[in-house]
Scaffold this motif. Structure first.
Motif, short mmCIF file in Angstrom:
data_model
loop_
_atom_site.label_atom_id
_atom_site.label_comp_id
_atom_site.label_asym_id
_atom_site.label_seq_id
_atom_site.Cartn_x
_atom_site.Cartn_y
_atom_site.Cartn_z
N ARG A 577 48.07 94.05 70.98
CA ARG A 577 48.96 94.28 69.74
C ARG A 577 49.07 95.70 69.56
NH1 ARG A 577 45.97 92.48 66.31
NH2 ARG A 577 44.31 91.10 67.01
N GLN A 579 49.66 98.14 71.27
CA GLN A 579 50.42 98.90 72.19
C GLN A 579 52.06 98.55 71.76
OE1 GLN A 579 50.16 98.53 76.56
NE2 GLN A 579 47.74 97.63 76.51
N ALA A 580 52.15 97.51 70.75
CA ALA A 580 53.45 97.02 70.38
C ALA A 580 53.77 97.65 69.00
CB ALA A 580 53.59 95.53 70.55
N LYS A 581 52.71 98.48 68.57
CA LYS A 581 53.06 99.09 67.11
C LYS A 581 54.41 99.94 67.36
CE LYS A 581 48.54 98.82 65.12
NZ LYS A 581 47.39 99.44 64.30
N ALA A 593 54.12 91.17 70.04
CA ALA A 593 53.67 92.01 71.09
C ALA A 593 54.09 91.65 72.35
CB ALA A 593 52.05 92.31 71.06
#
Length: 609
Positions: A577, A579-581, A593
């Motif tokens: 998760r 990595q998708a911020k 994500a």
């Protein structure tokens, strides 16, 4: 029970005191029990309920494919007993297993269904173009239906159901078995149809989809439990929903502890904590030492579970008591203290070598189908006692990877070791240590439950005292005694899942492979299933699972996210998760994500091509 009556125009569908029975063996099963309900025109109405609630039967009654034994069904003002053909000419219907012709192309399937529906030849070209554009299948018009991904097949099935623009569109679980990206695409199509004036009745096992509906019909045991907009279901839960965190415990262990409390109706692993629904608004926050309780906004899923628990649903009540939780792979259930002890070992606090043993090792794994490289040199390891998730969009290569890990498909190249055995040289030896539950119910439907259990006990070489003990265990732990003489094909979906898992565990494997095991299963059965999986992991069984339910990915210790045959991301759910911020999405869900990372990777790949 509440029923909305604020109609503006004539309802698209009316059921009045409808009853429908089926013969199952020597028994008469009443699937619909005096049901009265209306579906308003121009709206998206969600049809929800646990397994066996009567959703598919209602859909088939609405499509005039079944006639009621008692009561009346009126579809678009017509009585289904006398005007079935006219009704079927005015509706679109997509059943759970839409009958695509897999050897025909996308265009040929559309043409065939246009013939079956009597679509005028002068209208076909324009309608085909419109539907291919709507479903984004235009570039794939010449591709065989059998070569499409799961999501693309569902979109083609929907296109076939929409060839004659229907006044009423009936969709029976259209998003089952498709990835989150395809689910969003399908819902975009559904909303487009509503904007064009089509009334939509859609059943679903994904409770987040209920919040996309204008109205919800909630069935239970063949009757109407409630009908109202999503917000009305959620309103009574204000002040009863919390996200609980604990710095010293893993989320699965915290969930086990919270589920054991009498005041807790539901406890579900979510993000960096456990989402809890209480039976009543508390006088004060019921936090115990080390726990951080924060209130959260109710959602439909909270209401769904609470309502069914209040109406005595056995699965829902089982979730509120740890005594009811299944004890698997041993003589007794692991206690909460044992779970906490496992927490310490998996966190590396005691350095136990056996606990950290690598049981699955993948290095430079590749698989070709002709010149097409489906899996492109991937590598990862899985430790003993882990729940390991293998995620990816339809067509990402995860099912191919999964089949290679199970020994069902040989690798083209690379290293693949499972339970210490090299699958290139000793595939049979590895299989003896593996339990496997396939994506589609793959037991013997023409055999009874008892015969399936006995067959798998023999297949795994069980005999004598051990055979009897394991058969008794399967019947007891999965509550199958009442179904022993029933044909496996006749079981409710939740019990099919129980039987498949019981057969997979018959020989007490050290590794359990689960290929989308909860596809199409209702949320209560999914919760029961994950109780069992958590207990297995606590006992040291390694679990590898593929799933399209992103909330289930949160139960995993580690995840691999695949895209176009490659590993796009690896880590804990929290790391995936993170990595998708983005600035726009500072707190992404696992679904956010999944979609964000895969779409970005596919866009980069297209630009590089």
């Amino acid at each position: 029970m509440s029923v909305r009556t604020d109609t503006v125009e004539a309802p698209a569908l009316v059921l009045e005191a409808v009853r429908k029975r089926f013969r199952q063996g020597k028994q008469q099963i009443e699937a619909i029990k005096g049901l009265s309900v209306q579906v308003q025109s121009g709206r998206i109405t969600g049809l929800l309920g646990p397994d066996g609630a009567g959703k598919t039967t209602l859909m088939r009654l609405a499509a005039a494919l079944l006639l009621p034994d008692a009561g009346q069904v009126r579809v678009l003002g017509r009585d289904s007993r006398h005007e079935a053909a006219a009704i079927q000419g005015d509706i679109g219907y997509m059943p759970q297993r839409f009958g695509l012709y897999e050897d025909l192309s996308v265009q040929e399937n559309l043409a065939l269904y246009a013939d079956l529906q009597g679509l005028d030849a002068t209208q076909r070209a324009a309608r085909f173009d419109e539907l291919l554009r709507l479903t984004a299948l235009g570039p794939f018009g010449k591709r065989r239906a059998g070569d499409l991904s799961g999501g693309m097949k569902q979109k083609l099935g929907l296109a076939c159901a929409l060839l004659r623009t229907p006044r009423l569109l009936l969709l029976d679980e259209p998003t089952v078995g498709v990835d989150p990206i395809s689910r969003r695409e399908l819902w975009s199509i559904i909303k487009t149809m509503r904007a064009q004036g089509v009334t939509v009745l859609v059943s679903t096992a994904y409770l987040d989809e209920a919040e996309l509906c204008d109205d919800i019909v909630l069935l239970h045991e063949g009757g109407l439990l409630a009908q109202q907009p999503p917000a009305a279901f959620q309103a009574p839960l204000v002040g009863r929903c919390f996200l609980v965190r604990h710095a010293a415990l893993r989320r699965r262990t915290l969930q086990t502890q919270l589920s054991a409390r009498a005041s807790v109706v539901d406890a579900l692993v979510q993000a960096d904590g456990v989402r809890v629904v209480l039976a009543a608004v508390p006088m004060r926050t019921p936090a115990q030492p080390g726990e951080d309780w924060q209130p959260v906004v109710p959602r439909f899923e909270d209401a769904f579970v609470s309502l069914l628990a209040a109406h005595g649903d056995g699965d829902a009540q089982a979730m509120a008591s740890d005594d009811a939780a299944p004890a698997l792979h041993g003589d007794a259930q692991r206690t909460v203290s044992a779970a906490a002890s496992l927490d310490s070992r998996l966190r590396g606090n005691d350095g136990g070598e056996d606990e950290a043993a690598t049981v699955i090792e993948v290095h430079e794994l590749r698989r070709f189908f002709g010149s097409f490289e489906a899996v492109k040199g991937i590598e990862f390891t899985v430790q003993r006692g882990e729940v390991f998730g293998l995620l990816g969009a339809n067509g990402a290569g995860k099912s191919t990877t999964f089949r290679m890990l199970c020994g069902l498909l040989p690798a083209s190249s690379g290293t693949l070791r499972v339970a210490g055995v090299d699958l290139h040289t000793a595939r049979a030896a590895a299989r003896a240590r593996i339990g496997y539950v396939s994506q589609r119910f793959s037991l013997y439907g023409n055999l009874s439950v008892a015969q399936n259990l006995a067959f798998f006990a023999s297949t795994y070489g069980l005999g004598g005292t051990r055979r009897k003990a394991r058969l008794d265990w399967a019947q007891r732990e999965f509550e199958l005694a009442a179904y022993l003489d029933a044909g496996a094909a006749e079981l409710p979906l939740g019990y099919k899942q129980r039987l498949a898992l019981a057969c997979a565990l018959m020989h007490e494997p050290s590794i359990l492979f689960l290929d989308e095991p909860t596809s199409g299963v209702d949320p209560l059965a999914r919760r029961e299933f994950w109780q069992r999986i958590n207990h297995l992991a606590e006992s040291g069984v390694t679990v590898m699972i593929t799933t399209h339910f992103m909330d289930e990915a949160e139960y995993c210790d580690h995840l691999v996210l695949m895209s176009l045959g490659e590993i796009l991301a690896f880590g804990t759910p929290q790391e995936i998760r993170a990595q998708a911020k983005t600035a726009v999405l500072p707190d992404p869900s696992m679904e956010d994500a999944f979609i964000g990372l895969i779409q970005a990777h596919e866009a980069r790949t297209r630009r590089a091509a």
